[in-house]
Design a protein around this motif. Sequence first.
Motif, mmCIF file in Angstrom:
data_model
loop_
_atom_site.group_PDB
_atom_site.id
_atom_site.type_symbol
_atom_site.label_atom_id
_atom_site.label_comp_id
_atom_site.label_asym_id
_atom_site.label_seq_id
_atom_site.Cartn_x
_atom_site.Cartn_y
_atom_site.Cartn_z
ATOM 1 N N VAL A 78 0.860 -1.180 0.000
ATOM 2 C CA VAL A 78 0.000 0.000 0.000
ATOM 3 C C VAL A 78 0.897 1.231 0.000
ATOM 4 N N VAL A 79 0.677 2.106 -0.969
ATOM 5 C CA VAL A 79 1.468 3.333 -1.099
ATOM 6 C C VAL A 79 0.554 4.527 -0.867
ATOM 7 N N VAL A 80 0.955 5.397 0.046
ATOM 8 C CA VAL A 80 0.242 6.648 0.315
ATOM 9 C C VAL A 80 0.948 7.763 -0.441
ATOM 10 N N VAL A 81 0.199 8.494 -1.254
ATOM 11 C CA VAL A 81 0.775 9.608 -2.003
ATOM 12 C C VAL A 81 0.433 10.905 -1.289
ATOM 13 N N THR A 82 1.459 11.571 -0.753
ATOM 14 C CA THR A 82 1.274 12.842 -0.069
ATOM 15 C C THR A 82 1.547 13.995 -1.035
ATOM 16 N N GLY A 83 1.248 15.198 -0.583
ATOM 17 C CA GLY A 83 1.457 16.347 -1.459
ATOM 18 C C GLY A 83 1.557 17.637 -0.683
ATOM 19 N N ALA A 84 0.414 18.312 -0.503
ATOM 20 C CA ALA A 84 0.402 19.570 0.229
ATOM 21 C C ALA A 84 0.948 19.395 1.635
ATOM 22 N N LEU A 85 0.684 18.253 2.219
ATOM 23 C CA LEU A 85 1.276 17.863 3.502
ATOM 24 C C LEU A 85 2.084 16.595 3.283
ATOM 25 N N ASP A 86 3.183 16.486 3.995
ATOM 26 C CA ASP A 86 3.977 15.265 3.886
ATOM 27 C C ASP A 86 4.308 14.712 5.269
ATOM 28 N N ALA A 87 5.049 15.455 6.062
ATOM 29 C CA ALA A 87 5.470 14.942 7.364
ATOM 30 C C ALA A 87 4.276 14.580 8.239
ATOM 31 N N GLU A 88 3.244 15.423 8.211
ATOM 32 C CA GLU A 88 2.072 15.169 9.048
ATOM 33 C C GLU A 88 1.350 13.890 8.636
ATOM 34 N N LEU A 89 1.290 13.637 7.333
ATOM 35 C CA LEU A 89 0.603 12.441 6.849
ATOM 36 C C LEU A 89 1.438 11.193 7.113
#
Length: 201
Positions: free
Chosen positions: A55-66
């Motif tokens: 499972v891959v989560v794609v972050t963007g506007a937030l990264d560290a928090e996600l």
Amino acid sequence: MPPLTPPLIPSAAALVLAAGNSSRLGQPKQLLVYQGETLLHRAVRTALAAGYAPVVVVTGALDAELRHAVAGLPCQAVHNPDWAAGMGASIRAGLAALGPAATAVLVMSSDQPLITAGQLAELARHQQATGAPAVAAAYADAFGIPALFTASALADLHNIRPEQGAKPLLARYGPALALVPLPDAAFDVDTPAAYQALLDR
């Protein structure tokens, strides 16, 4: 956590799209809490419970928090610096992180909290039964994600335009597209009113 229902497609991975900035909501919807967990944590946990891996989560506007929100779950987070270009850019970033090992890819959002593991597993079961190149959720006289793309459709997914969403790509398959009724997919958390409706459930 052992999967509830192992997918019938070997190497079926999942992309959880979580790159947006939640402009309509006014706060990061990925981090909203429902039933004791964030929406992002819930989405990843649901994909894992359905048997999809990796499972891959794609972050963007937030990264560290996600990344922090899914710490402890067996998933990979990848940052898409071009998240503002559109969903297609995030899909391509997720596919690049997966590499060539995945023979099928589930594309799902982090803001459809009513989707269950059983429903995600049903997409894979329906694909096995029909042999369709792609299987999408059908809801409210429409269709879209969560959607499963098989090996024969992955080339199209890799070539998706940055600004393009999954729905136009799915529509290209015409009658070859298989649909699974998932009315819960119609509910997404995009506004404060939608979040309140979710809490009121």
